[in-house]
Design a protein around this motif. Structure first.
Motif, mmCIF file in Angstrom:
data_model
loop_
_atom_site.group_PDB
_atom_site.id
_atom_site.type_symbol
_atom_site.label_atom_id
_atom_site.label_comp_id
_atom_site.label_asym_id
_atom_site.label_seq_id
_atom_site.Cartn_x
_atom_site.Cartn_y
_atom_site.Cartn_z
ATOM 1 N N LEU A 94 -5.216 5.106 6.015
ATOM 2 C CA LEU A 94 -4.111 5.450 5.082
ATOM 3 C C LEU A 94 -4.491 6.446 4.037
ATOM 4 O O LEU A 94 -3.791 7.245 3.899
ATOM 5 N N MET A 95 -5.727 6.042 3.655
ATOM 6 C CA MET A 95 -6.124 7.246 2.473
ATOM 7 C C MET A 95 -6.587 8.505 3.119
ATOM 8 O O MET A 95 -6.226 9.504 2.460
ATOM 9 N N GLY A 96 -7.087 8.767 4.469
ATOM 10 C CA GLY A 96 -7.564 9.896 5.118
ATOM 11 C C GLY A 96 -6.307 10.476 5.690
ATOM 12 O O GLY A 96 -6.356 11.787 5.979
ATOM 13 N N SER A 97 -5.028 9.993 6.036
ATOM 14 C CA SER A 97 -4.003 10.782 6.408
ATOM 15 C C SER A 97 -3.361 11.562 5.684
ATOM 16 O O SER A 97 -3.198 11.316 4.439
ATOM 17 N N LYS A 98 -2.882 12.638 6.221
ATOM 18 C CA LYS A 98 -2.058 13.561 5.339
ATOM 19 C C LYS A 98 -0.855 13.057 5.102
ATOM 20 O O LYS A 98 0.120 13.562 4.225
ATOM 21 N N SER A 99 -0.115 12.140 5.814
ATOM 22 C CA SER A 99 1.249 11.561 5.813
ATOM 23 C C SER A 99 1.285 10.451 4.483
ATOM 24 O O SER A 99 2.180 10.160 3.964
ATOM 25 N N THR A 100 0.060 9.538 4.644
ATOM 26 C CA THR A 100 -0.028 8.471 3.788
ATOM 27 C C THR A 100 -0.845 8.511 2.577
ATOM 28 O O THR A 100 -0.949 7.918 1.856
ATOM 29 N N GLY A 101 -1.648 9.602 2.599
ATOM 30 C CA GLY A 101 -2.894 9.783 1.669
ATOM 31 C C GLY A 101 -2.088 9.988 0.197
ATOM 32 O O GLY A 101 -1.287 10.849 -0.016
ATOM 33 N N THR A 102 -2.755 9.348 -0.742
ATOM 34 C CA THR A 102 -2.172 9.726 -2.088
ATOM 35 C C THR A 102 -3.041 10.462 -3.114
ATOM 36 O O THR A 102 -2.476 11.150 -4.044
ATOM 37 N N ASN A 103 -4.179 10.749 -2.595
ATOM 38 C CA ASN A 103 -5.066 11.410 -3.610
ATOM 39 C C ASN A 103 -6.010 12.438 -2.499
ATOM 40 O O ASN A 103 -6.570 11.760 -1.530
ATOM 41 N N LYS A 104 -5.999 13.663 -2.845
ATOM 42 C CA LYS A 104 -6.829 14.510 -1.817
ATOM 43 C C LYS A 104 -8.402 14.399 -1.863
ATOM 44 O O LYS A 104 -9.165 14.074 -0.711
ATOM 45 N N ALA A 105 -8.966 13.876 -3.112
ATOM 46 C CA ALA A 105 -10.449 13.508 -3.318
ATOM 47 C C ALA A 105 -10.843 12.093 -2.393
ATOM 48 O O ALA A 105 -11.860 12.027 -1.657
ATOM 49 N N ALA A 170 13.259 9.325 4.448
ATOM 50 C CA ALA A 170 14.554 8.409 4.172
ATOM 51 C C ALA A 170 14.163 7.155 3.177
ATOM 52 O O ALA A 170 14.838 6.850 2.415
ATOM 53 N N LEU A 171 12.809 6.637 3.618
ATOM 54 C CA LEU A 171 12.667 5.508 2.571
ATOM 55 C C LEU A 171 12.292 6.106 1.250
ATOM 56 O O LEU A 171 12.654 5.294 0.119
ATOM 57 N N ARG A 172 11.511 7.181 1.174
ATOM 58 C CA ARG A 172 11.151 7.872 -0.168
ATOM 59 C C ARG A 172 12.583 8.150 -1.040
ATOM 60 O O ARG A 172 12.391 7.916 -2.008
ATOM 61 N N ALA A 173 13.500 8.505 -0.080
ATOM 62 C CA ALA A 173 14.512 9.000 -0.932
ATOM 63 C C ALA A 173 15.289 7.649 -1.405
ATOM 64 O O ALA A 173 16.067 7.933 -2.640
ATOM 65 N N THR A 174 15.093 6.372 -0.850
ATOM 66 C CA THR A 174 15.569 5.335 -1.615
ATOM 67 C C THR A 174 14.926 4.770 -2.744
ATOM 68 O O THR A 174 15.244 3.685 -3.047
ATOM 69 N N GLY A 175 13.720 5.196 -2.881
ATOM 70 C CA GLY A 175 12.919 4.576 -4.187
ATOM 71 C C GLY A 175 12.016 3.601 -3.337
ATOM 72 O O GLY A 175 11.388 2.961 -4.378
ATOM 73 N N ALA A 176 11.839 3.402 -2.370
ATOM 74 C CA ALA A 176 10.909 2.784 -1.719
ATOM 75 C C ALA A 176 9.481 2.632 -2.266
ATOM 76 O O ALA A 176 8.913 3.911 -2.696
ATOM 77 N N THR A 177 8.491 1.560 -2.291
ATOM 78 C CA THR A 177 7.369 1.640 -2.800
ATOM 79 C C THR A 177 6.477 2.257 -1.823
ATOM 80 O O THR A 177 6.782 2.384 -0.602
ATOM 81 N N TYR A 178 4.964 2.486 -2.010
ATOM 82 C CA TYR A 178 4.019 3.130 -1.074
ATOM 83 C C TYR A 178 3.888 2.033 0.145
ATOM 84 O O TYR A 178 4.094 2.354 1.149
ATOM 85 N N PHE A 179 3.861 0.767 -0.367
ATOM 86 C CA PHE A 179 3.560 -0.232 0.631
ATOM 87 C C PHE A 179 4.764 -0.520 1.483
ATOM 88 O O PHE A 179 4.547 -0.741 3.034
ATOM 89 N N GLN A 180 5.791 -0.384 1.019
ATOM 90 C CA GLN A 180 6.929 -0.482 1.830
ATOM 91 C C GLN A 180 7.204 0.730 2.760
ATOM 92 O O GLN A 180 7.702 0.219 4.024
ATOM 93 N N ILE A 181 6.814 1.840 2.396
ATOM 94 C CA ILE A 181 6.814 2.851 3.344
ATOM 95 C C ILE A 181 5.979 2.674 4.588
ATOM 96 O O ILE A 181 6.265 2.997 5.687
ATOM 97 N N VAL A 182 4.706 2.431 4.083
ATOM 98 C CA VAL A 182 3.477 2.045 4.963
ATOM 99 C C VAL A 182 4.131 1.057 6.090
ATOM 100 O O VAL A 182 3.931 1.067 7.359
ATOM 101 N N PHE A 183 4.648 -0.228 5.811
ATOM 102 C CA PHE A 183 4.555 -1.422 6.857
ATOM 103 C C PHE A 183 6.322 -1.100 7.113
ATOM 104 O O PHE A 183 6.216 -2.006 8.285
ATOM 105 N N LYS A 184 7.097 -0.234 6.623
ATOM 106 C CA LYS A 184 8.447 -0.350 7.303
ATOM 107 C C LYS A 184 8.656 0.956 8.091
ATOM 108 O O LYS A 184 9.424 0.957 9.087
#
Length: 262
Positions: A94-105, A170-184
């Motif tokens: 999750l951290m290393g993926s470009k889709s779900t990574g939150t910080n480049k470092a 679509a989930l980001r547009a609804t204001g979903a949290t990070y883990f909601q996006i990951v698991f949904k």
């Protein structure tokens, strides 16, 4: 004209590649002192020794309960190393993926950990850990665990990167949290591929655990080494047959599970 030129060019590249492989083979043989012709000539003699010494007898079958006990120990250790490694690899993925990574470092760190643990062979990890933990099952488990984390992290990163971004957006547009996006959105798409990689890792770890066991003095690998050093080739044949049969059985089960989930 262009098509004919392209075919000629591809043919030339193929011939060049074949010549390069042949040249590298000859050079490698000359540097290492390996005689290919002699190796091929001694192959019938080697096969003859195998068939005349490595066969199962009634006496070796009496050792079957001990062998099966060690084989089960090896399988359970491989499964444990894979499953615990999966948990760590999932978060690193999750951290290393470009889709779900939150910080480049953090993403660079996750990829670095995966690269180091994956590119150092499991046997080398076993030797390194052997200095700290000694000859015991913990050393074997940790060697398989580190190798699993590296391989699965890389596989999970690729699986996550291949998921469709429409559901994520679509989930980001609804204001979903990070883990909601990951698991949904992310996990439902890549879960079948992840399970497939996990099953493949279990198969690989069972094979690796045999060699690791020789170094760490545990499991079926130690049993194989013990019989081999005492020249009990009939027992060695039974151990080898048990390992092969176990790997084939687990592979068949894995293939069946893959057909169901994919």
């Amino acid at each position: 004209m262009n098509e004919k030129h392209m075919k000629t060019s591809r043919k030339g590249q193929t011939i060049l590649f074949i010549l390069l492989i042949i040249g590298m083979t000859i050079a490698s043989s000359a540097i290492t002192g390996f005689n290919i012709v002699h190796g091929i000539a001694t192959l019938p003699e080697a096969l003859g020794w195998i068939f005349s010494n490595l066969f199962i007898t009634q006496e070796s079958l009496e050792r079957l309960p001990t062998i099966l006990d060690k084989l089960i120990e090896t399988i359970l250790m491989s499964v444990a190393a894979t499953t615990t490694g999966t948990v760590v690899a999932f978060f690193l993925g999750l951290m290393g993926s470009k889709s779900t990574g939150t910080n480049k470092a953090i993403g660079v760190f996750a990829r670095f950990v995966a690269s180091v643990s994956r590119n150092i062979p499991v046997v080398a990890w076993a030797l390194i850990l052997l200095l700290s933990f000694g000859q015991n099952s913990v050393t074997g488990y940790l060697a398989l665990f580190v190798g699993s984390v590296g391989f699965l992290t890389r596989a999970f990163i690729e699986s996550i990167d291949e998921t469709s971004q429409s559901a994520v957006e679509a989930l980001r547009a609804t204001g979903a949290t990070y883990f909601q996006i990951v698991f949904k959105a992310v996990l439902p798409q890549c879960l079948p591929q992840m399970i497939s990689w996990i099953l493949f890792m279990i198969e690989t770890n069972i094979r690796n655990a045999t060699l690791v066991g020789i170094l760490t003095g545990t499991g079926i690998g130690y049993t194989f080494d013990l019989y081999y050093k005492t020249l009990n080739y009939n027992a060695v044949a039974l151990v080898t047959f048990s390992i092969v049969l176990a790997v084939i059985l687990i592979e068949l089960i894995s293939n069946h599970i893959r057909k169901v989930i994919l």
